[in-house]
Design an enzyme around this catalytic site. Structure first.
Site, PDB file in Angstrom:
ATOM      1  N   CYS A  39       0.695  -1.146   0.213  1.00 45.20           N
ATOM      2  CA  CYS A  39      -0.149   0.099  -0.191  1.00 45.20           C
ATOM      3  C   CYS A  39       0.423   1.128   0.064  1.00 45.20           C
ATOM      4  O   CYS A  39       1.322   1.314   1.012  1.00 45.20           O
ATOM      5  CB  CYS A  39      -0.856  -0.061   1.398  1.00 45.20           C
ATOM      6  SG  CYS A  39      -1.489   1.724   1.719  1.00 45.20           S
ATOM      7  N   CYS A  42      -0.125   3.580   2.702  1.00 47.22           N
ATOM      8  CA  CYS A  42       0.746   3.527   4.231  1.00 47.22           C
ATOM      9  C   CYS A  42       2.004   3.589   4.137  1.00 47.22           C
ATOM     10  O   CYS A  42       2.886   4.094   5.074  1.00 47.22           O
ATOM     11  CB  CYS A  42       0.786   1.460   3.971  1.00 47.22           C
ATOM     12  SG  CYS A  42      -1.271   1.414   4.394  1.00 47.22           S
TER      13      CYS A  42
END
Length: 112
Positions: A39, A42
């Site tokens: 991600c 993230c």
């Protein structure tokens, strides 16, 4: 530096649902960062989360949704990053997506 101080100054990687529940119950203010290695957002949020762990009284927990799929599913995590704030064992706030550090610190201050 004592072990508890070292532990609190950096994010703690959650091992399973029981571990998460224990840490939430044992600490006044908890920030849970649900993330995945693949991600991009993230990865962008990670330094902010690490700074919050080092600079605030909140205990920061990291939950890898790929390693702990059942836990993420049980908690209703549908996208990452998702941040959950707990105060005295109760969920107080949930945010999805990359967040500004000042906003996150403000939530922690409000919960303290």
């Amino acid at each position: 530096m004592s072990e508890s101080t070292a532990e609190r100054s950096e994010p703690i990687h959650v091992e399973d649902a029981d571990h998460l529940d224990e840490l939430v119950a044992a600490n006044d203010i908890v920030l849970v960062d649900y993330y995945a290695d693949w991600c991009g957002p993230c990865k962008m949020l990670e330094p902010t989360v690490e700074e919050i762990a080092a600079e605030t009284d909140a205990v920061v927990l990291k939950v890898d949704i790929d390693a702990l799929q059942e836990l993420a599913q049980d908690r209703g995590i549908r996208s990452v990053p998702t941040l959950e704030f707990y105060a005295n064992g109760e969920q107080a706030e949930r945010l999805i997506g990359v967040q500004d550090k000042a906003d996150l610190v403000s939530i922690i201050d409000d919960l303290s």
